[in-house]
Design an enzyme around this catalytic site. Sequence first.
Site, PDB file in Angstrom:
ATOM      1  N   PHE A 199      11.088 -27.539  71.675  1.00 43.16           N
ATOM      2  CA  PHE A 199      10.626 -27.898  73.000  1.00 43.16           C
ATOM      3  C   PHE A 199      11.579 -27.198  73.964  1.00 43.16           C
ATOM      4  CE2 PHE A 199      10.254 -30.594  76.787  1.00 43.16           C
ATOM      5  CZ  PHE A 199       8.902 -30.460  76.990  1.00 43.16           C
ATOM      6  N   THR A 200      11.092 -26.843  75.162  1.00 45.29           N
ATOM      7  CA  THR A 200      11.907 -26.038  76.098  1.00 45.29           C
ATOM      8  C   THR A 200      13.325 -26.594  76.294  1.00 45.29           C
ATOM      9  OG1 THR A 200      10.843 -27.285  77.859  1.00 45.29           O
ATOM     10  CG2 THR A 200       9.981 -25.083  77.430  1.00 45.29           C
TER      11      THR A 200
ATOM     12  N   TYR B   2      25.696 -54.640  86.745  1.00 39.73           N
ATOM     13  CA  TYR B   2      26.202 -53.321  86.357  1.00 39.73           C
ATOM     14  C   TYR B   2      26.474 -53.279  84.850  1.00 39.73           C
ATOM     15  CZ  TYR B   2      28.831 -48.965  86.410  1.00 39.73           C
ATOM     16  OH  TYR B   2      29.242 -47.686  86.176  1.00 39.73           O
TER      17      TYR B   2
ATOM     18  N   LYS C 174       7.415 -40.146  78.338  1.00 39.71           N
ATOM     19  CA  LYS C 174       6.202 -39.935  77.547  1.00 39.71           C
ATOM     20  C   LYS C 174       5.885 -41.170  76.717  1.00 39.71           C
ATOM     21  CE  LYS C 174       7.187 -35.542  78.508  1.00 39.71           C
ATOM     22  NZ  LYS C 174       7.821 -34.643  77.557  1.00 39.71           N
TER      23      LYS C 174
ATOM     24  N   ASP D 161      12.785 -36.300  67.103  1.00 36.58           N
ATOM     25  CA  ASP D 161      12.418 -36.385  68.521  1.00 36.58           C
ATOM     26  C   ASP D 161      11.146 -37.229  68.584  1.00 36.58           C
ATOM     27  OD1 ASP D 161      11.356 -36.078  71.061  1.00 36.58           O
ATOM     28  OD2 ASP D 161      11.836 -33.942  71.221  1.00 36.58           O
TER      29      ASP D 161
ATOM     30  N   PHE E 214       8.116 -19.588  86.303  1.00 36.07           N
ATOM     31  CA  PHE E 214       6.806 -20.242  86.417  1.00 36.07           C
ATOM     32  C   PHE E 214       6.812 -21.437  87.361  1.00 36.07           C
ATOM     33  CE2 PHE E 214       7.681 -23.973  83.785  1.00 36.07           C
ATOM     34  CZ  PHE E 214       8.743 -23.543  83.010  1.00 36.07           C
TER      35      PHE E 214
ATOM     36  N   ARG F 253       0.421 -22.075  80.088  1.00 37.05           N
ATOM     37  CA  ARG F 253       1.415 -21.998  79.006  1.00 37.05           C
ATOM     38  C   ARG F 253       1.194 -20.662  78.312  1.00 37.05           C
ATOM     39  NH1 ARG F 253       5.572 -25.862  79.294  1.00 37.05           N
ATOM     40  NH2 ARG F 253       5.721 -24.398  80.978  1.00 37.05           N
TER      41      ARG F 253
END
Length: 482
Positions: A132-133, A80, A266, A223, A455, A389
């Site tokens: 980015f969203t 842990y 990613k 990012d 969407f 998109r």
Amino acid sequence: MGMVKFYKGGDMPLELHKVRVVQKLHLVPVERRLDAMKEAGFNTFRLGTKDVYLDMLTDSGTNAMSDNQLAAMMHADDAYAGSQSFERLQKAVEDVLGKKYLLPVHQGRAAENVICRTFVKPGNVIPMNYHFTTVLAHVTENGGKIEELLHDHAFQLKSDHPFKGNMDIDKLEKCIQENGVENIPFIRMEASTNLIGGQPFSLANLMDVRRIADKYGIMLVLDASLIGENAYLIKQREENWKENSMGEILKMMTGLADLVYFSARKLSSSRGGGICTNQKALYAKMEAMIPLYEGFLTYGGISVREIEAMAVGLRETLDESMICQSPSYIKYLVEELEKRGIPMVTPPGVLGAHVNAMEFCKHIPQEEYPAGALAAAFYICSGIRGMERGTMSSVRDEEGKEILADVELLRLAVPRRVFTLSQINYVIDRMTWLWDNRHLIGGLKFTYEPPVLRFFMGGLEPTSDWPSKLMDKFRKDFGDSL
Ligand SMILES: *Cc1c(COP(=O)(O)O)cnc(C)c1O
């Protein structure tokens, strides 16, 4: 690297790996594909993978793992607290990204949650190359707003500008002067700007941004979710960095930022994320939030097996022959489709190939979702799942009128080392058929429209019986072939 010349001219992407584990795929007949599309409400998000041949929906968590990553997962230490797996990840972050202090989080948006809760106050403005969203949602959630500062030419879909992800430095200075330094907690740069087609920024541009950040004493946040591919394209496209190694370019990029965060879905493996810095004071400001929202400081909500895979995956991003695989497939795909007259976003970027649906389906009004219709039609004629998109992914205004999107794109994601070249050739062939028969594609309208993020789960129907006509033409041209 990963690209060799054809004898008679042109570039051939060449795999520098071999396949040792495989997963069976299903290419169901066109009749079933039409039924599956109807059952999914003409929304590719709602298709089940038993009906999908190539899943080109996203690159998130779908890259292939290496033998070394799988091996590392076996010696994970599931303590842990004080896990050795975390120590190995910390060491990899320091060696590859050049940052000593690491906060682990369960995925990229969790890093954005911690950063925005810590630094964004109501009324603040966050200048960025593009949103980015998830980062837009977290900035807004904390009472801030974003300013997008790409050059105007970045929105020209067909272009030969090598760095459409660059920030416009004049716009940045103007933004700082108009809003006041005290209202700007940080500047955000996103590597390989996702939503404009995976377009990179140059190192020269990042240096310019750093210069402005220093001039005004503002923190710079990077990012780094798609940093490997951005670094690879710098090496390919930026004269000054051709001779440098991937490792040198990566360190140069992260070295310019005060704070670096990433989605490991990613960057390096299939789960996880992190925030890293060399400034103890910045680390200390965020530290308490990790046990509160994520998990103990040595696992951050990530399984220890994934932590091992992240550590190995990070080191593998230094290998140009690995990182180039997806961009070189995308380049091949985009160039072959362009040769056939199909309108593509250029230059080829990272994470996927993007088809300009507004051009492809000129006859479909934007209110009838040309990119959504193209995604549905492409699935019917190929079994391939892409992602809309465009306006379907947008929202309505207070009066219920559609807010039309800037661009209507069909994204065909190309996750790393997942597909073979014959599969990519199949994508090209079926897209070419659809291009020749594009007049048969019609519009869509919502039958079920969720109030938020419609969407994902929304349902639609065709505005006429065009999907059956498309299927009939397919049968006519392809006989009894799948
Ligand atoms: C995917 C992504 C994120 C969010 O990461 P998740 O792991 O999906 O939460 C943030 N920034 C960029 C550039 C991304 O591509």
